[in-house]
Scaffold this active site. Structure first.
Site, PDB file in Angstrom:
ATOM      1  N   ARG A   1      -7.530  -0.609   0.914  1.00 50.90           N
ATOM      2  CA  ARG A   1      -8.053  -1.810   0.252  1.00 50.90           C
ATOM      3  C   ARG A   1      -8.473  -1.513  -1.190  1.00 50.90           C
ATOM      4  O   ARG A   1      -8.488  -2.410  -2.020  1.00 50.90           O
ATOM      5  CB  ARG A   1      -9.223  -2.366   1.066  1.00 50.90           C
TER       6      ARG A   1
ATOM      7  N   GLU B   1      -9.394   3.461   2.208  1.00 54.19           N
ATOM      8  CA  GLU B   1      -8.864   3.600   0.846  1.00 54.19           C
ATOM      9  C   GLU B   1      -7.763   2.612   0.511  1.00 54.19           C
ATOM     10  O   GLU B   1      -7.517   2.319  -0.656  1.00 54.19           O
ATOM     11  CB  GLU B   1      -8.362   5.033   0.631  1.00 54.19           C
TER      12      GLU B   1
ATOM     13  N   ASP C   1      -2.711  10.237   4.100  1.00 58.77           N
ATOM     14  CA  ASP C   1      -4.117   9.847   4.209  1.00 58.77           C
ATOM     15  C   ASP C   1      -4.854  10.827   5.122  1.00 58.77           C
ATOM     16  O   ASP C   1      -4.753  10.757   6.342  1.00 58.77           O
ATOM     17  CB  ASP C   1      -4.220   8.427   4.775  1.00 58.77           C
TER      18      ASP C   1
ATOM     19  N   LYS D   1       0.846  -1.192   0.000  1.00 56.07           N
ATOM     20  CA  LYS D   1       0.000   0.000   0.000  1.00 56.07           C
ATOM     21  C   LYS D   1       0.885   1.246   0.000  1.00 56.07           C
ATOM     22  O   LYS D   1       1.756   1.402   0.844  1.00 56.07           O
ATOM     23  CB  LYS D   1      -0.896  -0.020   1.233  1.00 56.07           C
TER      24      LYS D   1
ATOM     25  N   ASP E   1     -12.298   6.744   4.148  1.00 57.39           N
ATOM     26  CA  ASP E   1     -11.055   6.494   4.880  1.00 57.39           C
ATOM     27  C   ASP E   1     -10.625   5.033   4.793  1.00 57.39           C
ATOM     28  O   ASP E   1      -9.582   4.665   5.322  1.00 57.39           O
ATOM     29  CB  ASP E   1     -11.222   6.918   6.347  1.00 57.39           C
TER      30      ASP E   1
ATOM     31  N   LYS F   1     -10.208  12.342   8.873  1.00 52.68           N
ATOM     32  CA  LYS F   1      -9.689  11.983  10.188  1.00 52.68           C
ATOM     33  C   LYS F   1      -9.640  13.226  11.076  1.00 52.68           C
ATOM     34  O   LYS F   1      -9.605  14.355  10.590  1.00 52.68           O
ATOM     35  CB  LYS F   1      -8.271  11.416  10.055  1.00 52.68           C
TER      36      LYS F   1
END
Length: 499
Positions: free
Chosen positions: A353, A351, A272, A267, A349, A279
């Site tokens: 996967r 993301e 993020d 990944k 959030d 978040k």
């Protein structure tokens, strides 16, 4: 760090310090420690008798030789109980001894190989662990500090009395150095701030590995991603001004047998924010490291290319930022991954996967028949296992155990979690093939299962490193910040599979 391997008497080495060791409960030192003690007129034995040196794990006792032997100092490292001393202990004591000597200005040191005597550890494996410990323990990330200074300790001489063992020690030291440097590349990448470690910079890091070690590189850009149908990766990236990169490194260790292959997927979310499901401030504080999985597979490839195992390895890193803008992915949107499967967005959030869905689909499209993906995927993982162990999730018990065993062998523990089909009901969608989350319960498991929806039946293991990717303390071979996990696990797995 420069390593030398020589035969001789450690007490006669012209260095700033020598490192010997003592197990707990030993009152009369033997081996190299005994030889140094004798040369110093029983100085070590006297400190043992006085109770100053006990041999406890982590104990470091510095003795100034005052001209009694050639080295200026002797560092006696406590190893704890010989029955519980492992290769991980070798890494730890080597790291701590190196840092200790560096802190007092020692530039060159000599050491014996810990654990190859009373503890009965394999000499070559112990030498490898020693080199890993020194390289990892001496790591620093201070490039942005105005007062950063060069390390003092820059040369380690490994001394062995028995000349017949030198070849094995040289081999172990070389392998340990290579692996340690691969881990440190991963650490460097994951410690960089997100304004420096962009998807484009991740591609540059991969290019450095390619050019330095002769592996093939391909970087797929946005236009080609659209042509390939990578709708999941593109959806995550669509709110960012930083262009996504789909990074591929290929090592051909067995070119005559193309089916002998493995794909290592990481990944690569370089920052993020959470997207529209944003978040909070605390949650974003360490999100520069959300690409640690991608960094780990690039670091592993750096080592694999130098160790040259007889197996074909492909590294894949879907790299992107998950940001907020008017173009951002929305909850309720439906996107289509490369393999045609549709995904309803339940939470922006979740993301990691999504980008791994396209990475898995691509991996299967090019014939990779064993897959390991690495991701800082879920906060649930840290809650379940803390920071001492990564979660392992797989669809093939034998392959999962191979991955777990590789981790255990190098001191990067992994624990298999259940992958029951009943969990899949949690991410069932009314309007698409699946949703991208399964709710709070069993969050790490459903996250793994969602990635597994795209592996097309290949033996596959997902490593969730959310709990172990960073540390806030200095202990053993780990320094504050990125740990570099699970580079050593991946290298060991690939070498084990190569035979």
């Amino acid at each position: 760090m420069k390593f030398n391997i020589v035969a001789g008497d450690i007490a006669q080495q012209d260095v700033g310090a020598v490192v010997v060791n003592l197990f707990e409960g030993v009152t009369t030192p033997g081996g190299a420690t005994g030889a140094v003690d004798k040369a110093m007129g029983g100085a070590i034995s006297a400190l043992i008798a006085d109770g100053e040196i006990k041999g406890k794990s982590g104990e470091m006792t510095l003795i100034h030789t005052l001209g009694s032997i050639t080295p200026k100092r002797v560092l006696v490292a406590g190893l704890g109980s010989p029955a519980s001393f492992t290769l991980d202990g070798v890494r730890s004591v080597s790291a701590e001894a190196a840092r200790h000597l560096n802190s007092i200005g020692v530039q060159s040191a000599a050491t014996i190989v810990h654990g190859a005597g009373i503890a009965g550890l394999d000499e070559q494996a112990s030498a490898q662990a020693l080199a890993e410990g020194v390289v990892l323990g001496m790591y620093r990330f201070d490039k942005y500090k105005a007062d950063a200074s060069d390390a003092n300790l820059n040369e380690i001489t490994v001394v062995e009395f028995d000349e017949s063992k030198l070849d094995a020690l040289k081999s172990g030291i070389n392998v340990g150095r290579i692996i340690g440097e691969g881990v440190n590349r991963c650490r460097d990448m994951a410690n960089e701030p997100a304004n420096s470690m962009t998807p484009s910079e991740m591609a540059e890091q991969a290019l450095e590995v390619s050019q330095a070690h002769g592996v093939e590189i391909e970087v797929i850009e946005r236009t080609q991603m659209k042509e390939l149908g990578m709708g999941a990766l593109l959806a995550v990236a669509q709110a960012s001004e930083e262009p996504p990169k789909f990074i591929i490194l290929r090592y051909s260790g067995d070119p005559q047998n193309t089916d002998n292959n493995i794909g290592l997927l990481g990944k690569g979310i370089t920052f993020d924010s959470g997207g529209l499901d944003i978040k909070n401030a605390a949650g974003m504080a360490t999100m520069k490291g959300d690409m640690a999985g991608g960094a780990s597979v690039i670091g592993a490839m750096q080592a694999i290319a130098q160790l040259k195992p007889k197996i074909n390895v492909t590294v894949i890193v879907p790299a992107a930022e998950n940001m907020v803008s008017g173009a951002a992915l929305r909850p309720g949107d439906v996107i289509r991954a490369m393999n045609g499967k549709t995904i309803e967005i339940d939470n922006t959030d979740a993301e990691g996967r999504l980008v791994l869905a396209d990475a898995m689909s691509y991996a299967r499209s090019v014939g990779l028949n064993r897959l390991v993906d690495v991701a800082t995927l879920t906060g649930a993982m840290g809650i379940a296992l803390g920071d001492k162990c990564m979660g392992a999730f797989g669809n093939d018990d034998e392959f999962t155990q191979q991955v777990v065993s590789a981790g255990n062998a190098v001191g990067e523990r992994a624990w298999p979690l259940p992958m029951y089909d009943e969990y899949k009901a949690q991410y069932r969608s009314d309007i698409a093939d699946i949703k991208n989350t399964g709710g709070r319960g069993a969050g790490a498991i459903t996250g793994a299962l969602i990635i597994g929806e795209f592996n097309d039946g290949a033996p596959w293991v997902h490593l969730d490193i959310a709990g172990v990717a960073r540390t806030g303390s200095v202990k053993g071979a780990n320094i504050k910040g990125a740990t570099g996990a699970p580079v050593r696990t991946l290298v060991r797995l690939v070498c084990d599979l190569a035979g």
